[in-house]
Design a protein around this motif. Structure first.
Motif, PDB file in Angstrom:
ATOM      1  N   TRP A 326       0.828  -1.207   0.000  1.00 47.58           N
ATOM      2  CA  TRP A 326       0.000   0.000   0.000  1.00 47.58           C
ATOM      3  C   TRP A 326       0.863   1.257   0.000  1.00 47.58           C
ATOM      4  N   ALA A 327       1.868   1.287   0.876  1.00 45.61           N
ATOM      5  CA  ALA A 327       2.720   2.473   0.994  1.00 45.61           C
ATOM      6  C   ALA A 327       3.485   2.730  -0.305  1.00 45.61           C
ATOM      7  N   ALA A 328       4.005   1.668  -0.919  1.00 49.81           N
ATOM      8  CA  ALA A 328       4.750   1.827  -2.172  1.00 49.81           C
ATOM      9  C   ALA A 328       3.852   2.363  -3.278  1.00 49.81           C
ATOM     10  N   GLU A 329       2.637   1.884  -3.351  1.00 52.41           N
ATOM     11  CA  GLU A 329       1.699   2.347  -4.372  1.00 52.41           C
ATOM     12  C   GLU A 329       1.344   3.819  -4.158  1.00 52.41           C
ATOM     13  N   GLU A 330       1.117   4.214  -2.905  1.00 54.80           N
ATOM     14  CA  GLU A 330       0.774   5.606  -2.608  1.00 54.80           C
ATOM     15  C   GLU A 330       1.922   6.545  -2.976  1.00 54.80           C
ATOM     16  N   LEU A 331       3.150   6.171  -2.632  1.00 55.68           N
ATOM     17  CA  LEU A 331       4.304   7.015  -2.930  1.00 55.68           C
ATOM     18  C   LEU A 331       4.543   7.106  -4.431  1.00 55.68           C
ATOM     19  N   THR A 332       4.434   5.985  -5.123  1.00 56.07           N
ATOM     20  CA  THR A 332       4.633   5.987  -6.571  1.00 56.07           C
ATOM     21  C   THR A 332       3.599   6.865  -7.267  1.00 56.07           C
ATOM     22  N   ALA A 333       2.348   6.800  -6.807  1.00 56.68           N
ATOM     23  CA  ALA A 333       1.283   7.625  -7.384  1.00 56.68           C
ATOM     24  C   ALA A 333       1.549   9.113  -7.183  1.00 56.68           C
ATOM     25  N   ALA A 334       2.314   9.449  -6.140  1.00 54.60           N
ATOM     26  CA  ALA A 334       2.636  10.855  -5.853  1.00 54.60           C
ATOM     27  C   ALA A 334       3.910  11.314  -6.568  1.00 54.60           C
ATOM     28  N   GLY A 335       4.506  10.441  -7.368  1.00 53.13           N
ATOM     29  CA  GLY A 335       5.705  10.817  -8.107  1.00 53.13           C
ATOM     30  C   GLY A 335       7.004  10.431  -7.438  1.00 53.13           C
ATOM     31  N   ILE A 336       6.916   9.622  -6.387  1.00 50.03           N
ATOM     32  CA  ILE A 336       8.118   9.158  -5.678  1.00 50.03           C
ATOM     33  C   ILE A 336       8.305   7.681  -6.038  1.00 50.03           C
ATOM     34  N   ARG A 337       9.233   7.392  -6.936  1.00 51.27           N
ATOM     35  CA  ARG A 337       9.403   6.010  -7.398  1.00 51.27           C
ATOM     36  C   ARG A 337       9.788   5.091  -6.237  1.00 51.27           C
ATOM     37  N   THR A 338       9.036   4.022  -6.065  1.00 48.35           N
ATOM     38  CA  THR A 338       9.269   3.106  -4.949  1.00 48.35           C
ATOM     39  C   THR A 338       8.923   1.684  -5.377  1.00 48.35           C
ATOM     40  N   HIS A 339       9.897   0.776  -5.262  1.00 42.19           N
ATOM     41  CA  HIS A 339       9.618  -0.626  -5.545  1.00 42.19           C
ATOM     42  C   HIS A 339       8.807  -1.235  -4.404  1.00 42.19           C
ATOM     43  N   PRO A 340       7.753  -1.987  -4.693  1.00 40.53           N
ATOM     44  CA  PRO A 340       7.046  -2.722  -3.632  1.00 40.53           C
ATOM     45  C   PRO A 340       8.007  -3.699  -2.973  1.00 40.53           C
ATOM     46  N   PRO A 341       7.937  -3.861  -1.660  1.00 32.05           N
ATOM     47  CA  PRO A 341       8.918  -4.700  -0.956  1.00 32.05           C
ATOM     48  C   PRO A 341       8.651  -6.187  -1.139  1.00 32.05           C
ATOM     49  N   ASP A 342       9.732  -6.962  -1.043  1.00 31.10           N
ATOM     50  CA  ASP A 342       9.643  -8.425  -1.071  1.00 31.10           C
ATOM     51  C   ASP A 342       9.629  -9.029   0.327  1.00 31.10           C
ATOM     52  N   GLY A 343      10.199  -8.306   1.292  1.00 30.58           N
ATOM     53  CA  GLY A 343      10.276  -8.845   2.644  1.00 30.58           C
ATOM     54  C   GLY A 343      10.722  -7.789   3.629  1.00 30.58           C
ATOM     55  N   GLY A 344      10.721  -8.164   4.902  1.00 27.47           N
ATOM     56  CA  GLY A 344      11.111  -7.212   5.931  1.00 27.47           C
ATOM     57  C   GLY A 344      10.105  -6.085   6.056  1.00 27.47           C
ATOM     58  N   PHE A 345      10.604  -4.884   6.457  1.00 29.53           N
ATOM     59  CA  PHE A 345       9.681  -3.756   6.656  1.00 29.53           C
ATOM     60  C   PHE A 345      10.287  -2.427   6.194  1.00 29.53           C
ATOM     61  N   TYR A 346      10.949  -2.483   5.018  1.00 25.71           N
ATOM     62  CA  TYR A 346      11.583  -1.277   4.483  1.00 25.71           C
ATOM     63  C   TYR A 346      11.112  -0.969   3.065  1.00 25.71           C
ATOM     64  N   LEU A 347      11.116   0.330   2.743  1.00 24.30           N
ATOM     65  CA  LEU A 347      10.994   0.834   1.389  1.00 24.30           C
ATOM     66  C   LEU A 347      12.189   1.745   1.134  1.00 24.30           C
ATOM     67  N   TYR A 348      12.523   1.918  -0.140  1.00 27.89           N
ATOM     68  CA  TYR A 348      13.657   2.775  -0.504  1.00 27.89           C
ATOM     69  C   TYR A 348      13.193   3.768  -1.577  1.00 27.89           C
ATOM     70  N   PRO A 349      12.377   4.754  -1.171  1.00 24.47           N
ATOM     71  CA  PRO A 349      11.826   5.702  -2.136  1.00 24.47           C
ATOM     72  C   PRO A 349      12.910   6.540  -2.816  1.00 24.47           C
ATOM     73  N   ASP A 350      12.694   6.772  -4.108  1.00 21.46           N
ATOM     74  CA  ASP A 350      13.619   7.524  -4.951  1.00 21.46           C
ATOM     75  C   ASP A 350      12.913   8.815  -5.385  1.00 21.46           C
ATOM     76  N   PHE A 351      13.451   9.969  -4.944  1.00 25.21           N
ATOM     77  CA  PHE A 351      12.852  11.274  -5.223  1.00 25.21           C
ATOM     78  C   PHE A 351      13.473  11.936  -6.443  1.00 25.21           C
TER      79      PHE A 351
END
Length: 441
Positions: A326-351
């Motif tokens: 959910w978080a990755a989709e919301e950030l990507t929709a706002a123009g912040i490229r973010t890969h959906p995570p495969d595991g753990g509890f991290y995202l690595y947004p690219d501005f």
């Protein structure tokens, strides 16, 4: 008889200068952001803590009960670790990961962090450590503390922030361009699911990378502390593809929520020889001695596969997968490229797509970006530079763990609208609104 004089200020100054010479290792960025967040909260500010990666879930209850039952245990245990605890860890990972681990090839420590350091300390002094960019904050400082040469292996959004077989091959080719034979030992550090990205290689990509490691006779340190928290349970241990050259670390801090207990485990394949393991035991005996007795007894329970343990782990995976997607989709929709995570509890947004708009506001580095996000949005992130990225890269690590894990574990089904996730929702919304305002102005 005259009293002895005090040492001269000159000699004292010289000693102080000598003691303070050289570059001191800085405090871990992950710990620093946690302290900064606490200070702001103490001053009355609302801070959404996406900076510090600590499990939000309670420790597995039967393990807590075992810890309490053994609280009076005070004996020093064997340096290698309690035999029953080592067998419990080995048996768990044999079943869960399909690896051939034996208790006699395991070493326990107060957290896997010490095991990573011990392995580097056990290497020849001319060894080189190959570290992905980005990678967990402590790998490079530990290598420097061991006086080992380090080299960063650049990764990209397009490669999902992984070292690829081609990029590793190219990096190794650079070492032989002079035509001189370079037989230094090289340690490649891998971590998946990754901290800071939350991403894992595909099984095919991993097999290709393992083939390069084998061809060049690399030693691989596979940090699999998040492996059990692979969201769909498809984590593939690197040792399955390169068993003869992979040292693996794991522990209780992430999937069992027991970071403060400090329990880590390392598997060293027998094929690497007795000398390495003997050096590791020597380092352990002269530093940490042994893991706390009650913690080792609790680990024996934590690593016993039961329906209750499987349910505890699977529910964590479901929650983390839903929130992360959910978080990755919301950030990507706002123009912040973010890969959906495969595991753990991290995202690595690219501005990066917002660079021009950010530059107009004097923001040109990852550190400047995260500072503004903390001040303007009340959201604490860590800049990509904390993980080895160039200062100018506009990336950050987001640990989506500022929620009530105990409350969510007691639920079933979707959780994104649960009251316990209010701060996560607010934090992602604040980042999204920040990005949208930038683009509209």
């Amino acid at each position: 008889m005259p009293l002895p004089s005090h040492p001269s200020s000159a000699s004292t100054s010289t000693l102080a200068e000598r003691l303070n010479a050289g570059e001191a290792p800085r405090a871990s960025d992950t710990l620093l952001i946690n302290e900064q967040s606490r200070l702001r909260e103490a001053g009355g500010e609302r801070v959404i803590k996406f900076g510090f990666g600590q499990s939000p879930f309670p420790v597995f209850a039967p393990a807590v009960e075992a810890l309490a039952a053994h609280a009076a245990d005070k004996a020093y245990l064997p340096v290698q670790g309690l035999a029953t605890a080592r067998e419990a860890v080995a048996a768990f990972h044999r079943e869960v990961d399909g690896v051939d681990w034996q208790a006699g090839e395991m070493l326990l420590a107060p957290g896997s962090k010490l095991l990573l350091f011990a392995l580097m300390k056990a290497l020849p002094v001319d060894a080189e450590v190959l570290i992905p960019d980005p990678a967990w904050v402590s790998y490079a400082p530990q290598a420097r503390m061991c006086h080992l040469a380090t080299r960063r292996l650049p990764c990209s959004f397009e490669s999902r922030w992984h070292v690829t077989a081609a990029s590793l091959e190219a990096a190794l080719a650079e070492s032989t361009e002079t035509g001189k034979t370079d037989n230094r030992m090289r340690l490649l550090i891998l971590n998946q699911p990754s901290n800071p990205t939350g991403l894992s290689m595909s099984h095919a990509e991993q097999a290709e990378l393992a083939a390069v490691a084998r061809r060049h006779d690399l030693l691989v340190l596979s940090d699999e502390i998040y492996g059990v928290l692979d969201h769909d349970g498809s984590h593939r241990a690197f040792a399955r593809d390169y068993p003869e050259g992979t040292v693996t670390t794991t522990g209780l801090s992430k999937w069992c929520g027991a970071g403060g207990w400090r329990f880590g485990a390392m598997h060293v394949p027998a094929v690497l020889g007795d000398a390495l393991f003997t050096r590791l035991l020597g380092i352990a005996s002269e530093t940490w001695s042994s893991v706390a007795s009650p913690v080792q007894e609790a680990a024996c329970v934590a690593y016993q596969r039961t329906p209750a343990l499987d349910g505890y782990i699977n529910r964590q995976r479901e929650i983390l997968a839903e929130v992360g997607q959910w978080a990755a989709e919301e950030l990507t929709a706002a123009g912040i490229r973010t890969h959906p995570p495969d595991g753990g509890f991290y995202l690595y947004p690219d501005f990066e797509a917002l660079r021009e708009a950010l530059a107009k506001r004097g923001i040109t580095t990852g550190s400047e970006l995260t500072q503004v996000l903390l001040e303007k949005c009340g959201v604490a992130l860590l800049p990509g530079s904390a993980f080895g990225a160039p200062a100018e890269r506009l990336t950050a690590r987001l640990a989506y763990v500022d929620f009530d894990g105990a409350a969510l574990l007691a639920t079933s089904g979707p959780v994104i609208e649960h009251p316990g996730l209010e701060k996560v929702r607010d934090g992602i919304q604040a980042l999204s609104e920040f990005a949208k305002k930038l683009e509209s102005n």
